[in-house]
Design an enzyme around this catalytic site. Structure first.
Site, short mmCIF file in Angstrom:
data_model
loop_
_atom_site.label_atom_id
_atom_site.label_comp_id
_atom_site.label_asym_id
_atom_site.label_seq_id
_atom_site.Cartn_x
_atom_site.Cartn_y
_atom_site.Cartn_z
N TYR A 52 6.18 -17.85 1.53
CA TYR A 52 6.48 -16.56 2.16
C TYR A 52 7.87 -16.55 2.77
O TYR A 52 8.19 -17.37 3.64
CB TYR A 52 5.44 -16.22 3.24
N GLY A 199 -7.74 -9.98 1.15
CA GLY A 199 -7.80 -8.77 0.36
C GLY A 199 -9.01 -7.90 0.63
O GLY A 199 -9.41 -7.11 -0.22
N ALA A 202 -8.57 -4.25 0.01
CA ALA A 202 -8.16 -3.86 -1.35
C ALA A 202 -6.81 -3.13 -1.34
O ALA A 202 -6.72 -1.96 -1.75
CB ALA A 202 -9.23 -3.01 -2.01
N GLY A 204 -5.24 -1.90 1.00
CA GLY A 204 -5.22 -0.74 1.88
C GLY A 204 -5.99 0.46 1.36
O GLY A 204 -6.12 1.46 2.06
N LEU A 205 -6.52 0.36 0.15
CA LEU A 205 -7.27 1.49 -0.42
C LEU A 205 -8.52 1.82 0.39
O LEU A 205 -8.95 2.97 0.44
CB LEU A 205 -7.67 1.19 -1.87
N LEU A 206 -9.08 0.81 1.03
CA LEU A 206 -10.28 1.02 1.84
C LEU A 206 -9.94 1.26 3.31
O LEU A 206 -10.82 1.25 4.16
CB LEU A 206 -11.22 -0.18 1.69
N LYS A 209 -5.15 4.34 2.40
CA LYS A 209 -4.11 4.59 1.41
C LYS A 209 -4.66 5.46 0.28
O LYS A 209 -5.86 5.44 0.00
CB LYS A 209 -3.56 3.27 0.85
#
Length: 299
Positions: A52, A199, A202, A204-206, A209
């Site tokens: 990172y 994750g 997902a 940020g979908l959950l 987003k």
């Protein structure tokens, strides 16, 4: 905050942990304050990697916890070797490289030992015995306390379960990525190897987003799950709380590793433990939303 032992180790880690990859090294002061806020509020496991920001992330974490080493459980990863010109990295699980790379991580983290050192990937073509030998040498030298792997590949995970003394596997796991449920979670639980779940939101979908295709699920299917985690059938919980509580519901999972960048995200992460856990009925309801996906490769 709740705590669980990581696999067979004596590392007792917070069930909500801090994935440091998302920290902004451009504003180190704010990130250092955020790391310390998390520590003061009960998070004790902090996960980084030499990959990172070309090691700058490890430096940031090391600076944040200077003088507080005994209060934190530090984990980092190895295996991705930066090219000298900085143009990218190459996979290198060789013994010689691991023994060399750990010195850089220790220096950047300003510590003389790591609580958990993880192989940052892995394939069946790797010299697995050589890789394990490197980790065992580091344990004997006192430079690491335990080691694990970060992998989503069932065939690789099975090899390490059979042939090594790993105490943990970090893997992607969420309501939109239920592949670990097929065999891997039960395998690891049966062998007393802790799962560090990343994750969980997902991408940020959950967590708000805009919906899009994800893995083998269509945008419409993603929306179906998003609506469900906000459904009043699951009261008094945010979508993030519901989503991560689903991940933590499986007994193989020791901790959900969350990428935290802001104070608001930290507070929501801390709220997960203080909220009422999902009932069996709620878990069943969430599982029925979509047909679980399965690994197509690396079986």
């Amino acid at each position: 905050m709740q705590y669980k032992h990581l696999g067979r180790s004596d590392l007792k880690i917070s069930t909500i942990s801090f994935g440091c990859m998302s920290l902004a090294t451009a504003t180190p002061g704010e990130s250092i304050r955020l790391l310390n806020d998390a520590l003061h509020q009960g998070i004790n496991y902090f996960d980084t990697a030499d990959l990172y920001d070309q090691g700058e992330n490890e430096k940031l974490v090391g600076k944040a916890f200077l003088g507080k080493r005994h209060q934190v459980i530090l984990a980092t990863k190895v295996g991705n070797q930066w090219r000298p010109d900085g143009s990218g990295w190459d996979w290198n699980p060789r013994k010689e490289y691991i023994l060399q790379a750990v010195e850089g991580s220790l220096q950047r983290l300003q510590t003389d030992y790591l609580d958990l050192y993880q192989l940052h990937g892995g394939t069946l073509d790797d010299p697995i015995d050589e890789t394990m030998e490197a980790f065992e040498i580091l344990k004997k030298q006192g430079k690491i306390r335990y080691y694990g792997i970060s992998s989503i590949r069932p065939n690789v995970i099975r090899e390490y379960v059979k042939r090594s003394q790993i105490v943990s596997v970090m893997m992607q796991y969420s309501l939109l990525d239920r592949r670990p449920e097929e065999t891997v979670l039960d395998l690891l639980q049966g062998n007393q190897i802790g799962v560090l779940a990343r994750g969980g939101l997902a991408q940020g979908l959950l967590a708000g987003k805009p919906a899009k295709n994800y893995l083998n699920y269509s945008e419409a299917e993603v929306k179906k799950v998003v609506e469900a985690v906000k459904n009043p059938l699951i009261p008094n919980r945010t979508a993030t709380v519901t989503t991560i509580q689903y991940v933590l519901d499986h007994p193989a999972v020791t901790s959900a590793v969350l990428g935290i960048r802001t104070t608001n995200q930290l507070q929501e992460a801390l709220h997960i433990n203080s909220s009422e856990v999902l009932s069996k009925e709620e878990v069943r309801y969430l599982k029925k939303l979509l047909v679980p996906n399965k690994y197509e490769q690396h079986r």
